[in-house]
Write a protein that holds these residues in place. Structure first.
Motif, PDB file in Angstrom:
ATOM      1  N   ASP A  10       0.842  -1.190   0.000  1.00 41.29           N
ATOM      2  CA  ASP A  10       0.000   0.000   0.000  1.00 41.29           C
ATOM      3  C   ASP A  10       0.881   1.245   0.000  1.00 41.29           C
ATOM      4  OD1 ASP A  10      -1.833   1.964   0.303  1.00 41.29           O
ATOM      5  OD2 ASP A  10      -2.805   1.116   2.077  1.00 41.29           O
ATOM      6  N   LEU A  11       0.747   2.064  -1.036  1.00 41.34           N
ATOM      7  CA  LEU A  11       1.603   3.241  -1.192  1.00 41.34           C
ATOM      8  C   LEU A  11       0.942   4.525  -0.688  1.00 41.34           C
ATOM      9  CD1 LEU A  11       2.921   2.589  -4.819  1.00 41.34           C
ATOM     10  CD2 LEU A  11       4.140   2.160  -2.690  1.00 41.34           C
ATOM     11  N   THR A  12      -0.260   4.417  -0.145  1.00 36.79           N
ATOM     12  CA  THR A  12      -1.040   5.610   0.165  1.00 36.79           C
ATOM     13  C   THR A  12      -0.253   6.642   0.973  1.00 36.79           C
ATOM     14  OG1 THR A  12      -2.969   4.190   0.226  1.00 36.79           O
ATOM     15  CG2 THR A  12      -3.235   6.412   1.120  1.00 36.79           C
TER      16      THR A  12
ATOM     17  N   GLN B 151      14.683  -5.813  -3.409  1.00 37.69           N
ATOM     18  CA  GLN B 151      15.055  -4.655  -2.589  1.00 37.69           C
ATOM     19  C   GLN B 151      14.325  -3.435  -3.130  1.00 37.69           C
ATOM     20  OE1 GLN B 151      17.399  -5.146  -0.047  1.00 37.69           O
ATOM     21  NE2 GLN B 151      17.458  -7.298  -0.663  1.00 37.69           N
ATOM     22  N   LEU B 152      13.578  -2.773  -2.252  1.00 40.56           N
ATOM     23  CA  LEU B 152      12.802  -1.622  -2.703  1.00 40.56           C
ATOM     24  C   LEU B 152      13.059  -0.428  -1.802  1.00 40.56           C
ATOM     25  CD1 LEU B 152       9.176  -2.938  -3.369  1.00 40.56           C
ATOM     26  CD2 LEU B 152      10.845  -2.195  -5.071  1.00 40.56           C
ATOM     27  N   THR B 153      13.169   0.745  -2.409  1.00 42.85           N
ATOM     28  CA  THR B 153      13.174   1.988  -1.646  1.00 42.85           C
ATOM     29  C   THR B 153      12.059   2.861  -2.202  1.00 42.85           C
ATOM     30  OG1 THR B 153      15.561   1.848  -1.334  1.00 42.85           O
ATOM     31  CG2 THR B 153      14.542   3.970  -0.918  1.00 42.85           C
ATOM     32  N   VAL B 154      11.121   3.195  -1.349  1.00 43.87           N
ATOM     33  CA  VAL B 154       9.999   4.032  -1.765  1.00 43.87           C
ATOM     34  C   VAL B 154      10.128   5.376  -1.062  1.00 43.87           C
ATOM     35  CG1 VAL B 154       7.494   4.229  -1.922  1.00 43.87           C
ATOM     36  CG2 VAL B 154       8.560   1.973  -1.999  1.00 43.87           C
ATOM     37  N   THR B 155      10.041   6.461  -1.826  1.00 49.34           N
ATOM     38  CA  THR B 155      10.169   7.802  -1.263  1.00 49.34           C
ATOM     39  C   THR B 155       9.001   8.672  -1.711  1.00 49.34           C
ATOM     40  OG1 THR B 155      12.578   7.602  -1.397  1.00 49.34           O
ATOM     41  CG2 THR B 155      11.697   9.807  -1.053  1.00 49.34           C
ATOM     42  N   GLY B 156       8.355   9.308  -0.757  1.00 53.94           N
ATOM     43  CA  GLY B 156       7.314  10.272  -1.089  1.00 53.94           C
ATOM     44  C   GLY B 156       7.961  11.593  -1.478  1.00 53.94           C
TER      45      GLY B 156
ATOM     46  N   PHE C 291       1.957  -1.693 -12.808  1.00 53.29           N
ATOM     47  CA  PHE C 291       2.193  -2.306 -11.503  1.00 53.29           C
ATOM     48  C   PHE C 291       1.688  -1.462 -10.342  1.00 53.29           C
ATOM     49  CE2 PHE C 291       5.787   0.498 -11.304  1.00 53.29           C
ATOM     50  CZ  PHE C 291       6.284   0.516 -12.604  1.00 53.29           C
ATOM     51  N   VAL C 292       1.179  -0.263 -10.633  1.00 52.97           N
ATOM     52  CA  VAL C 292       0.553   0.527  -9.566  1.00 52.97           C
ATOM     53  C   VAL C 292      -0.904   0.763  -9.938  1.00 52.97           C
ATOM     54  CG1 VAL C 292       0.515   2.705  -8.287  1.00 52.97           C
ATOM     55  CG2 VAL C 292       2.693   1.693  -8.940  1.00 52.97           C
ATOM     56  N   LEU C 293      -1.788   0.300  -9.077  1.00 56.82           N
ATOM     57  CA  LEU C 293      -3.211   0.472  -9.337  1.00 56.82           C
ATOM     58  C   LEU C 293      -3.891   0.755  -7.999  1.00 56.82           C
ATOM     59  CD1 LEU C 293      -5.285   0.316 -11.634  1.00 56.82           C
ATOM     60  CD2 LEU C 293      -5.615  -2.096 -11.061  1.00 56.82           C
ATOM     61  N   ASN C 294      -4.648   1.825  -7.987  1.00 54.35           N
ATOM     62  CA  ASN C 294      -5.370   2.199  -6.759  1.00 54.35           C
ATOM     63  C   ASN C 294      -4.438   2.291  -5.543  1.00 54.35           C
ATOM     64  OD1 ASN C 294      -7.783   2.188  -8.218  1.00 54.35           O
ATOM     65  ND2 ASN C 294      -8.064  -0.005  -7.838  1.00 54.35           N
TER      66      ASN C 294
ATOM     67  N   GLU D  27      14.109   2.142 -11.528  1.00 52.24           N
ATOM     68  CA  GLU D  27      13.761   3.398 -10.875  1.00 52.24           C
ATOM     69  C   GLU D  27      12.510   3.933 -11.568  1.00 52.24           C
ATOM     70  OE1 GLU D  27      17.247   5.676 -10.297  1.00 52.24           O
ATOM     71  OE2 GLU D  27      16.173   7.315  -9.306  1.00 52.24           O
ATOM     72  N   HIS D  28      11.497   4.211 -10.792  1.00 52.64           N
ATOM     73  CA  HIS D  28      10.252   4.700 -11.381  1.00 52.64           C
ATOM     74  C   HIS D  28       9.738   5.890 -10.591  1.00 52.64           C
ATOM     75  CE1 HIS D  28       9.808   1.236 -14.029  1.00 52.64           C
ATOM     76  NE2 HIS D  28      10.146   0.470 -13.015  1.00 52.64           N
ATOM     77  N   ARG D  29       9.089   6.765 -11.323  1.00 48.93           N
ATOM     78  CA  ARG D  29       8.447   7.915 -10.708  1.00 48.93           C
ATOM     79  C   ARG D  29       6.950   7.745 -10.946  1.00 48.93           C
ATOM     80  NH1 ARG D  29       9.318  13.671  -9.784  1.00 48.93           N
ATOM     81  NH2 ARG D  29       7.545  14.727 -10.732  1.00 48.93           N
ATOM     82  N   ILE D  30       6.217   7.746  -9.874  1.00 49.64           N
ATOM     83  CA  ILE D  30       4.780   7.476  -9.972  1.00 49.64           C
ATOM     84  C   ILE D  30       4.018   8.731  -9.550  1.00 49.64           C
ATOM     85  CG2 ILE D  30       2.919   5.909  -9.306  1.00 49.64           C
ATOM     86  CD1 ILE D  30       5.166   4.249 -10.252  1.00 49.64           C
ATOM     87  N   GLU D  31       3.090   9.142 -10.409  1.00 53.81           N
ATOM     88  CA  GLU D  31       2.230  10.272 -10.063  1.00 53.81           C
ATOM     89  C   GLU D  31       0.819   9.746  -9.880  1.00 53.81           C
ATOM     90  OE1 GLU D  31       2.418  13.920 -12.394  1.00 53.81           O
ATOM     91  OE2 GLU D  31       4.363  13.217 -13.117  1.00 53.81           O
ATOM     92  N   THR D  32       0.217  10.151  -8.815  1.00 54.26           N
ATOM     93  CA  THR D  32      -1.164   9.731  -8.614  1.00 54.26           C
ATOM     94  C   THR D  32      -2.087  10.826  -9.130  1.00 54.26           C
ATOM     95  OG1 THR D  32      -2.764   8.894  -7.037  1.00 54.26           O
ATOM     96  CG2 THR D  32      -1.360  10.686  -6.286  1.00 54.26           C
ATOM     97  N   ALA D  33      -3.230  10.415  -9.627  1.00 55.70           N
ATOM     98  CA  ALA D  33      -4.208  11.397 -10.086  1.00 55.70           C
ATOM     99  C   ALA D  33      -4.838  12.065  -8.874  1.00 55.70           C
ATOM    100  CB  ALA D  33      -5.265  10.702 -10.924  1.00 55.70           C
TER     101      ALA D  33
END
Ligand SMILES: [Zn+2]
Ligand SMILES: [Zn+2]
Length: 177
Positions: A4-6, A43-48, A105-108, A84-90
């Motif tokens: 969950d990336l929320t 191995q994952l690094t997630v940054t807001g 790979f990112v949904l909801n 490396e990915h940059r994800i923008e949420t609507a």
């Protein structure tokens, strides 16, 4: 496995490192199934980043069994992936079809780790895998693996295309003057 990336979409500067198992037992690509023989945790690094943006970087190491392109014997083929990915949420109420098309790979707000790694695998799949550089392949006559057994079949067959060229030369062999 899904993450969950929320919290990352709303919190700028929030960073977490994670180790996530790759749970797929096989990878489907171009209609073929490739068994996963070995997989280290992803191995994952997630940054807001703030403003509904987050970045995902990481690495994965796994081994697929890919049939030899000549004799079909399964070959253990190791992959070392980094991404490396940059994800923008609507924003609230906006259609986020565009985002989901680009990043399947990112949904909801859920990150599908298996899907993420699979997407990386697809772009790194080798054109052809050989069990050894001088693999003799399968006998087209009797179907035996010619690395294991010399079946002794006579494999000489005149190439019909060569015969055609020969006919052309013979037909046009007269002096044109
Ligand atoms: Zn082979
Ligand atoms: Zn044979």
């Amino acid at each position: 496995m899904q993450i969950d990336l929320t919290e990352f979409f709303s919190a700028a500067g929030l960073t977490k490192e994670m180790e996530v198992p790759f749970e797929q037992k096989e990878v489907c690509w171009n209609g073929e199934q490739y068994p996963v023989s070995e997989a280290l945790p992803v191995q994952l690094t997630v940054t807001g980043e703030g403003g509904g943006v987050l970045s995902i970087s990481g690495s994965a190491r796994l081994t697929l069994e890919i049939p030899c392109g000549r004799c079909l014997t399964p070959v253990a083929y190791p992959f070392t992936l980094s991404f490396e990915h940059r994800i923008e949420t609507a924003n609230e109420g906006e259609e986020d079809t565009e985002a989901t098309d680009e990043q399947p790979f990112v949904l909801n707000h859920l990150l599908d780790v298996d899907r993420l790694v699979s997407e990386e695998l697809y772009v790194n799949m080798p054109m052809k895998v050989l069990c050894k550089p001088d693999c003799l392949g399968i006998c087209p006559k009797c179907g035996c693996n010619r690395n294991i057994r010399d079946c002794g079949c006579d494999l000489f067959e005149p190439d019909p295309r060569m015969a055609l060229i020969r006919d052309l030369f013979q037909g046009g062999g007269e002096n044109g003057s």
